[in-house]
Motif scaffolding. Structure first.
Motif, PDB file in Angstrom:
ATOM      1  N   ALA A   1       0.833  -1.210   0.000  1.00 41.12           N
ATOM      2  CA  ALA A   1       0.000   0.000   0.000  1.00 41.12           C
ATOM      3  C   ALA A   1       0.863   1.254   0.000  1.00 41.12           C
ATOM      4  O   ALA A   1       0.634   2.187  -0.790  1.00 41.12           O
ATOM      5  N   LEU A   2       1.881   1.305   0.878  1.00 38.97           N
ATOM      6  CA  LEU A   2       2.749   2.484   0.927  1.00 38.97           C
ATOM      7  C   LEU A   2       3.516   2.646  -0.378  1.00 38.97           C
ATOM      8  O   LEU A   2       3.644   3.758  -0.911  1.00 38.97           O
ATOM      9  N   THR A   3       4.018   1.552  -0.916  1.00 39.65           N
ATOM     10  CA  THR A   3       4.780   1.614  -2.167  1.00 39.65           C
ATOM     11  C   THR A   3       3.915   2.130  -3.312  1.00 39.65           C
ATOM     12  O   THR A   3       4.358   2.954  -4.129  1.00 39.65           O
ATOM     13  N   THR A   4       2.679   1.667  -3.394  1.00 39.55           N
ATOM     14  CA  THR A   4       1.780   2.103  -4.462  1.00 39.55           C
ATOM     15  C   THR A   4       1.437   3.583  -4.328  1.00 39.55           C
ATOM     16  O   THR A   4       1.391   4.316  -5.333  1.00 39.55           O
ATOM     17  N   VAL A   5       1.207   4.031  -3.098  1.00 33.77           N
ATOM     18  CA  VAL A   5       0.891   5.445  -2.877  1.00 33.77           C
ATOM     19  C   VAL A   5       2.071   6.332  -3.280  1.00 33.77           C
ATOM     20  O   VAL A   5       1.895   7.381  -3.913  1.00 33.77           O
ATOM     21  N   LEU A   6       3.287   5.917  -2.941  1.00 35.29           N
ATOM     22  CA  LEU A   6       4.472   6.692  -3.306  1.00 35.29           C
ATOM     23  C   LEU A   6       4.748   6.639  -4.804  1.00 35.29           C
ATOM     24  O   LEU A   6       5.250   7.606  -5.394  1.00 35.29           O
ATOM     25  N   ALA A   7       4.434   5.501  -5.419  1.00 34.30           N
ATOM     26  CA  ALA A   7       4.723   5.332  -6.848  1.00 34.30           C
ATOM     27  C   ALA A   7       3.734   6.091  -7.733  1.00 34.30           C
ATOM     28  O   ALA A   7       4.078   6.454  -8.864  1.00 34.30           O
ATOM     29  N   LEU A   8       2.525   6.338  -7.255  1.00 32.78           N
ATOM     30  CA  LEU A   8       1.502   6.960  -8.093  1.00 32.78           C
ATOM     31  C   LEU A   8       1.906   8.343  -8.608  1.00 32.78           C
ATOM     32  O   LEU A   8       1.851   8.589  -9.828  1.00 32.78           O
ATOM     33  N   PRO A   9       2.341   9.277  -7.764  1.00 32.95           N
ATOM     34  CA  PRO A   9       2.728  10.590  -8.320  1.00 32.95           C
ATOM     35  C   PRO A   9       3.954  10.521  -9.216  1.00 32.95           C
ATOM     36  O   PRO A   9       4.028  11.242 -10.223  1.00 32.95           O
ATOM     37  N   VAL A  10       4.908   9.642  -8.889  1.00 30.23           N
ATOM     38  CA  VAL A  10       6.092   9.507  -9.735  1.00 30.23           C
ATOM     39  C   VAL A  10       5.701   8.949 -11.103  1.00 30.23           C
ATOM     40  O   VAL A  10       6.172   9.425 -12.146  1.00 30.23           O
ATOM     41  N   GLY A  11       4.852   7.934 -11.117  1.00 37.07           N
ATOM     42  CA  GLY A  11       4.413   7.357 -12.379  1.00 37.07           C
ATOM     43  C   GLY A  11       3.621   8.331 -13.229  1.00 37.07           C
ATOM     44  O   GLY A  11       3.768   8.366 -14.458  1.00 37.07           O
ATOM     45  N   VAL A  12       2.780   9.155 -12.577  1.00 33.35           N
ATOM     46  CA  VAL A  12       1.996  10.143 -13.324  1.00 33.35           C
ATOM     47  C   VAL A  12       2.907  11.185 -13.957  1.00 33.35           C
ATOM     48  O   VAL A  12       2.752  11.547 -15.135  1.00 33.35           O
ATOM     49  N   ILE A  13       3.880  11.681 -13.199  1.00 33.86           N
ATOM     50  CA  ILE A  13       4.800  12.688 -13.746  1.00 33.86           C
ATOM     51  C   ILE A  13       5.629  12.090 -14.879  1.00 33.86           C
ATOM     52  O   ILE A  13       5.835  12.729 -15.925  1.00 33.86           O
ATOM     53  N   ALA A  14       6.116  10.868 -14.692  1.00 24.55           N
ATOM     54  CA  ALA A  14       6.934  10.241 -15.731  1.00 24.55           C
ATOM     55  C   ALA A  14       6.144   9.998 -17.002  1.00 24.55           C
ATOM     56  O   ALA A  14       6.702  10.049 -18.108  1.00 24.55           O
ATOM     57  N   ALA A  15       4.854   9.739 -16.883  1.00 25.98           N
ATOM     58  CA  ALA A  15       4.036   9.429 -18.058  1.00 25.98           C
ATOM     59  C   ALA A  15       3.454  10.666 -18.730  1.00 25.98           C
ATOM     60  O   ALA A  15       3.242  10.679 -19.940  1.00 25.98           O
ATOM     61  N   ARG A  16       3.202  11.723 -17.954  1.00 25.48           N
ATOM     62  CA  ARG A  16       2.458  12.862 -18.483  1.00 25.48           C
ATOM     63  C   ARG A  16       3.311  14.104 -18.750  1.00 25.48           C
ATOM     64  O   ARG A  16       2.847  15.034 -19.392  1.00 25.48           O
ATOM     65  N   HIS A  17       4.541  14.131 -18.280  1.00 23.91           N
ATOM     66  CA  HIS A  17       5.327  15.352 -18.398  1.00 23.91           C
ATOM     67  C   HIS A  17       6.742  15.037 -18.857  1.00 23.91           C
ATOM     68  O   HIS A  17       7.293  13.983 -18.553  1.00 23.91           O
ATOM     69  N   ARG A  18       7.313  15.982 -19.554  1.00 28.83           N
ATOM     70  CA  ARG A  18       8.700  15.912 -19.954  1.00 28.83           C
ATOM     71  C   ARG A  18       9.488  16.969 -19.197  1.00 28.83           C
ATOM     72  O   ARG A  18       8.933  17.848 -18.564  1.00 28.83           O
ATOM     73  N   GLY A  19      10.791  16.879 -19.299  1.00 29.88           N
ATOM     74  CA  GLY A  19      11.623  17.872 -18.647  1.00 29.88           C
ATOM     75  C   GLY A  19      12.574  17.242 -17.652  1.00 29.88           C
ATOM     76  O   GLY A  19      12.508  16.046 -17.325  1.00 29.88           O
ATOM     77  N   ARG A  20      13.489  18.081 -17.160  1.00 29.35           N
ATOM     78  CA  ARG A  20      14.527  17.597 -16.266  1.00 29.35           C
ATOM     79  C   ARG A  20      13.953  17.103 -14.947  1.00 29.35           C
ATOM     80  O   ARG A  20      14.407  16.100 -14.399  1.00 29.35           O
ATOM     81  N   LEU A  21      12.937  17.777 -14.416  1.00 30.35           N
ATOM     82  CA  LEU A  21      12.358  17.375 -13.143  1.00 30.35           C
ATOM     83  C   LEU A  21      11.726  15.996 -13.236  1.00 30.35           C
ATOM     84  O   LEU A  21      11.934  15.138 -12.370  1.00 30.35           O
ATOM     85  N   ALA A  22      10.937  15.769 -14.297  1.00 31.40           N
ATOM     86  CA  ALA A  22      10.288  14.467 -14.460  1.00 31.40           C
ATOM     87  C   ALA A  22      11.327  13.355 -14.601  1.00 31.40           C
ATOM     88  O   ALA A  22      11.194  12.288 -14.002  1.00 31.40           O
TER      89      ALA A  22
END
Length: 541
Positions: free
Chosen positions: A358-379
């Motif tokens: 549960a904790l891993t999925t919650v932490l992975a969700l924002p990272v996965g969304v940024i990696a899939a939806r945005h480009r750039g150095r931060l992502a």
């Protein structure tokens, strides 16, 4: 009259086709051209960036610990530890074991993938399922089965055997997928020129699946370098066992940190070597390829040897461990194991694994969304930071969290939340990969539509992105749950006093030679891991 590909203009729209859109109107982004990502001038919302940064910081914590702790007594001391005879011996042992297991897994994985996908092997579909079952059997369970039946295997031979049987599906699965996806027309041409099945495989098929085989071999090498359970039960010293021994034998953690740093460097070197081995050659086909499946190659006289080969691998990797567990369960009695203790341990295992997933999925969700939806150095930085745990063995993650808890959050030392955080660091890449793939499959234009209807960034995430990606995220959570149940080294170091999981109990009983007492915990672990594995496999097929 306009062509189907030309823009459609109404009678009142006098703008030329190439004219820019009026101010205030956003041009729709083609998800195919954007590669599944949407470039927004404002970038990702802080509601996603902040939790993603928290996940990335947690993932890179072990690397920071190694840098601080390994150099705590100066570079000279760390170099003496690294260059000592003991460290050199551990290095040679670890590399030798990895090379042996990778070579054996390549032989098993490639041969089985070719037989089940490219030949007229009887019951090929059933064999393709059976050869993936070793994934549900942890390496230390396989080691336990062989060690209890043949104690003379303890050492290099037993470690190599157990790790090979537990990890060859990591090669089989990507190679089989590559064989199903490659254009079979090349093989048909080779056969029409008079090449037999074996020569066609060596000259045509093998070069096409080389990237998949190299990737699978890398996973096997990383698995062997980070494995602790099998080598510990087989009493074969590698870096992971050496780190654990150094941690337990002394109050000085610097030698263990220095050895862990070497292990991380070995992992990075392997990843770099695999990346460079791909070269610049292209392995993708042009066009859609042939629409029909190629006729499977007739095995002829090789039919019986092929069946014997598949049967031997399945019997050795799955049948023998299960038969051994059945034997020890029959031999054991209430004098050697108690059902109440087994039930309590199983419930504890389920609880901590579910919390970790549960904790891993919650932490992975924002990272996965940024990696899939945005480009750039931060992502890119956040995604790469999340994968840092993939290069750090479980025992190193445990050492880092022990150091952090003792220095800064003493109440968490040897408490369950610290163990759950270790699971999140170790298996965050698993959940991020699943989340990113699921979000990419959801059309990004729907996010823009929701924004145009007045939804806030958080509302878009909650009402559009997450619901569409939910099946893939759930699959990643199920896979994370399975690997959390099987994790051993971090659990051994971080579990609260008096708490046992099925993995730690199995390790403890086997270490004292109580095979009958260890068998129920091994069987329970396999049963619990098999249920979500079966559901996950059925969902993907």
């Amino acid at each position: 009259m306009s062509s189907p590909d030309s823009p459609v203009r109404t009678r009142h729209d006098t703008r030329p086709a190439s004219a820019p859109a009026p101010a205030g109107r956003k041009r729709a982004v083609d998800p195919k051209r954007a590669g599944g990502r949407v470039d927004r001038a404002a970038g990702p919302s802080w509601l996603v960036v902040v939790p993603a940064c928290v996940a990335a910081a947690l993932a890179v914590l072990p690397l920071g610990y190694l840098a601080v702790r390994a150099l705590e007594r100066g570079p000279a001391f760390a170099w003496n530890v690294i260059s000592g005879d003991r460290s050199v011996q551990l290095l040679l042992r670890s590399l030798g074991l990895s090379a042996t297991v990778v070579a054996a897994c390549l032989l098993l994985g490639i041969s089985l993938a070719w037989l089940t996908t490219r030949t007229a092997l009887p019951c090929a579909r059933a064999w393709s399922v059976l050869v993936t079952l070793p994934l549900a059997v942890p390496s230390y369970v396989t080691a336990f089965a062989w060690l209890s039946a043949a104690p003379s295997l303890a050492g290099f031979a037993g470690s190599a055997l157990a790790l090979t049987l537990a990890s060859f599906p990591y090669v089989y699965l990507p190679v089989a997928a590559a064989l199903r996806g490659t254009d079979p027309g090349h093989e048909e041409v080779a056969r029409s020129l008079g090449h037999g099945p074996l020569r066609t495989f060596l000259r045509v098929t093998l070069p096409q699946v080389r990237p998949a085989a190299a990737g699978g071999g890398l996973l096997v090498a990383l698995y062997v370098l980070s494995d602790f359970g099998a080598v510990s039960l087989m009493r074969y010293d590698t870096f992971t066992r050496g780190i654990y021994t150094s941690y337990r034998a002394s109050f000085d953690r610097t030698p263990a940190a220095a050895l862990s740093a070497v292990l991380v460097l070995m992992t990075v070197a392997l990843v770099t070597a695999e990346t460079r081995s791909r070269g610049r050659a292209g392995y993708s086909r042009t066009g859609g390829g042939t629409a029909r499946r190629t006729a499977p190659a007739a095995l002829g006289r090789l039919r019986l040897p092929a069946l014997a080969w598949c049967g031997t691998v399945v019997a050795t990797a799955v049948g023998f461990p299960l038969a051994t567990l059945g034997y020890w369960l029959a031999v054991g009695s209430s004098a050697t194991w108690e059902p109440a203790t087994l039930a309590t341990t199983a419930l504890t295992t389920l609880a901590v694994a579910a919390a970790g997933a549960a904790l891993t999925t919650v932490l992975a969700l924002p990272v996965g969304v940024i990696a899939a939806r945005h480009r750039g150095r931060l992502a890119h930085l956040l995604e790469q930071a999340a994968y840092a745990g993939h290069a750090v063995p479980g025992i190193t993650v445990a050492l880092a969290l022990v150091f952090f808890a003792v220095r800064y959050v003493r109440p968490l030392y040897q408490e369950t939340p610290l163990l759950i955080c270790a699971y999140a660091v170790l298996f965050l890449p698993v959940a991020v990969a699943a989340t990113r793939a699921a979000v990419i499959q959801a059309p990004p234009v729907l996010d823009d539509v929701a924004r145009s209807l007045g939804r806030t960034p958080f509302g878009v995430l909650r009402e559009v992105t997450v619901p569409l990606a939910a099946p893939g995220v759930a699959a990643g959570a199920a896979l994370t749950f399975v690997v959390c149940m099987k994790e051993l080294p971090a659990t051994l170091l971080l579990r609260p006093t008096g708490m046992d999981t099925l993995a730690t109990r199995l390790w403890t009983e086997t270490g004292t030679g109580s095979f009958a007492a260890a068998a129920p915990y091994a069987a329970g672990l396999i049963l619990l891991a098999a249920v979500p594995s079966y559901v996950l496999g059925r969902h993907r097929t």
